[in-house]
Scaffold this active site. Structure first.
Site, PDB file in Angstrom:
ATOM      1  N   ALA A   9       0.915  -1.392  -0.163  1.00 33.44           N
ATOM      2  CA  ALA A   9      -0.077   0.084  -0.223  1.00 33.44           C
ATOM      3  C   ALA A   9       0.802   1.263  -0.018  1.00 33.44           C
ATOM      4  O   ALA A   9       0.557   1.687  -0.874  1.00 33.44           O
ATOM      5  CB  ALA A   9      -0.875   0.077   0.895  1.00 33.44           C
ATOM      6  N   TYR A  10       1.756   1.425   0.347  1.00 30.37           N
ATOM      7  CA  TYR A  10       2.706   2.336   0.775  1.00 30.37           C
ATOM      8  C   TYR A  10       3.595   2.420  -0.148  1.00 30.37           C
ATOM      9  O   TYR A  10       3.977   3.646  -0.965  1.00 30.37           O
ATOM     10  CB  TYR A  10       4.128   1.969   2.142  1.00 30.37           C
ATOM     11  CG  TYR A  10       4.774   3.303   2.169  1.00 30.37           C
ATOM     12  CD1 TYR A  10       3.778   4.584   2.969  1.00 30.37           C
ATOM     13  CD2 TYR A  10       5.820   3.928   1.803  1.00 30.37           C
ATOM     14  CE1 TYR A  10       5.030   5.883   3.302  1.00 30.37           C
ATOM     15  CE2 TYR A  10       6.605   4.895   2.344  1.00 30.37           C
ATOM     16  CZ  TYR A  10       5.933   5.656   2.389  1.00 30.37           C
ATOM     17  OH  TYR A  10       6.948   6.962   2.627  1.00 30.37           O
ATOM     18  N   SER A  11       3.681   1.681  -0.431  1.00 34.57           N
ATOM     19  CA  SER A  11       5.096   2.159  -1.729  1.00 34.57           C
ATOM     20  C   SER A  11       4.089   2.182  -3.057  1.00 34.57           C
ATOM     21  O   SER A  11       4.022   2.565  -4.306  1.00 34.57           O
ATOM     22  CB  SER A  11       5.606   0.626  -2.330  1.00 34.57           C
ATOM     23  OG  SER A  11       6.019  -0.120  -1.568  1.00 34.57           O
ATOM     24  N   SER A  41       0.850   3.582  -2.923  1.00 36.18           N
ATOM     25  CA  SER A  41       0.589   5.228  -2.743  1.00 36.18           C
ATOM     26  C   SER A  41       1.856   6.573  -2.976  1.00 36.18           C
ATOM     27  O   SER A  41       2.168   7.044  -3.474  1.00 36.18           O
ATOM     28  CB  SER A  41       0.210   6.090  -1.224  1.00 36.18           C
ATOM     29  OG  SER A  41       1.595   5.727  -0.246  1.00 36.18           O
ATOM     30  N   LYS A  42       3.675   5.813  -3.141  1.00 32.79           N
ATOM     31  CA  LYS A  42       4.189   6.711  -3.362  1.00 32.79           C
ATOM     32  C   LYS A  42       5.338   6.372  -4.663  1.00 32.79           C
ATOM     33  O   LYS A  42       4.938   7.763  -5.233  1.00 32.79           O
ATOM     34  CB  LYS A  42       5.628   6.950  -2.129  1.00 32.79           C
ATOM     35  CG  LYS A  42       5.418   7.309  -0.479  1.00 32.79           C
ATOM     36  CD  LYS A  42       4.480   7.925  -0.532  1.00 32.79           C
ATOM     37  CE  LYS A  42       4.638   8.464   0.682  1.00 32.79           C
ATOM     38  NZ  LYS A  42       4.616  10.010   0.940  1.00 32.79           N
TER      39      LYS A  42
END
Length: 248
Positions: free
Chosen positions: A154-156, A158-159
């Protein structure tokens, strides 16, 4: 510290109550700007404003609510004047888990804050910059958006989306005196580490050739130049801040 000339500039820093956002706001004020801190943590925001002094104002706002973001932009300009600098620093890491077992609500929350929130804030501020033919925007992405981190889909994702958004918006605004860039920091010594396991933290540190995490003041130094008038040509670009980790 080199003093970059930001005299007379009005800056909005989301996620400005702590971490990278707070360090950036502090650097901007030292360079002559007035800063509006946007954050959803009201008590922490008040403490940050107190620490920064009279050059700082604050607005408690949830950037996942587009109407609230528009109100915050209006309130900022009524209080300080036209927004000429925007830094989107608000973000969360989310849990560390394999994609096939990743909690769906956690996924949605990460995307909502990191991607949708960045979109809403840019969307609210850009029209005024276009009308005045001036602005400087920095979106805080991550090295994870370039390389991807295991157990952090999710973080990867999103960025990576923030990088794509930045490139798109920078090209849209290239005919104006508006620069839109992003930075891709490696892991920094901030409270975001509290969301991660010790094992994952050590994994992140091991990936950095410098052998240490980013210091928030190092991040603020790069951003201060990117939002200055001197940055009059570079736009739609990605600036590495990964301590040698980046492979492209």
């Amino acid at each position: 510290m080199n003093r970059i000339d930001l005299e007379g500039q009005i800056a909005v820093v989301t996620g400005g109550a702590q971490g990278i956002g707070f360090a950036i706001a502090k650097r901007f004020i030292a360079s002559g700007a007035r800063v509006s801190l946007w954050d959803r943590d009201g008590p922490l925001l008040e403490e940050a404003k107190r620490m920064l002094g009279e050059a700082a104002t604050s607005i408690t706002v949830d950037i996942t609510e587009p109407e609230a973001v528009v109100r915050a932009a209006t309130e900022t300009e009524e209080a300080l004047g036209p927004i000429s600098i925007l830094v989107n620093s608000a973000g969360i890491a989310g849990p560390a888990a394999p994609l096939d077992t990743y909690d769906i609500e956690a996924w949605r929350r990460v995307i909502d804050i990191n991607v949708n929130g960045t979109f809403y804030v840019n969307r609210a501020v850009v029209p005024g910059m276009k009308a005045r033919n001036y602005g400087r925007i920095v979106n805080i992405a991550s090295i994870a958006g370039k390389e991807g981190n295991p157990n952090a889909a999710a973080y990867s994702a999103s960025k990576a989306a923030v990088i794509g958004l930045t490139k798109s918006l920078g090209k849209e605004l290239a005919s104006y005196d508006i620069a839109v860039n992003c930075i891709t920091p490696a892991t920094a010594e901030t409270r975001i580490l509290e969301q991660l396991t010790e094992e994952f933290i050590e994994y992140m540190r091991s990936k950095i050739p410098r052998g240490r995490f980013l210091e928030v003041d190092e991040c603020a130094a790069m951003v201060a130049w990117l939002v200055s008038k001197e940055n009059s040509f570079t736009t739609a670009a990605v600036f590495d801040l990964s301590g040698g980790r980046a492979t492209y």
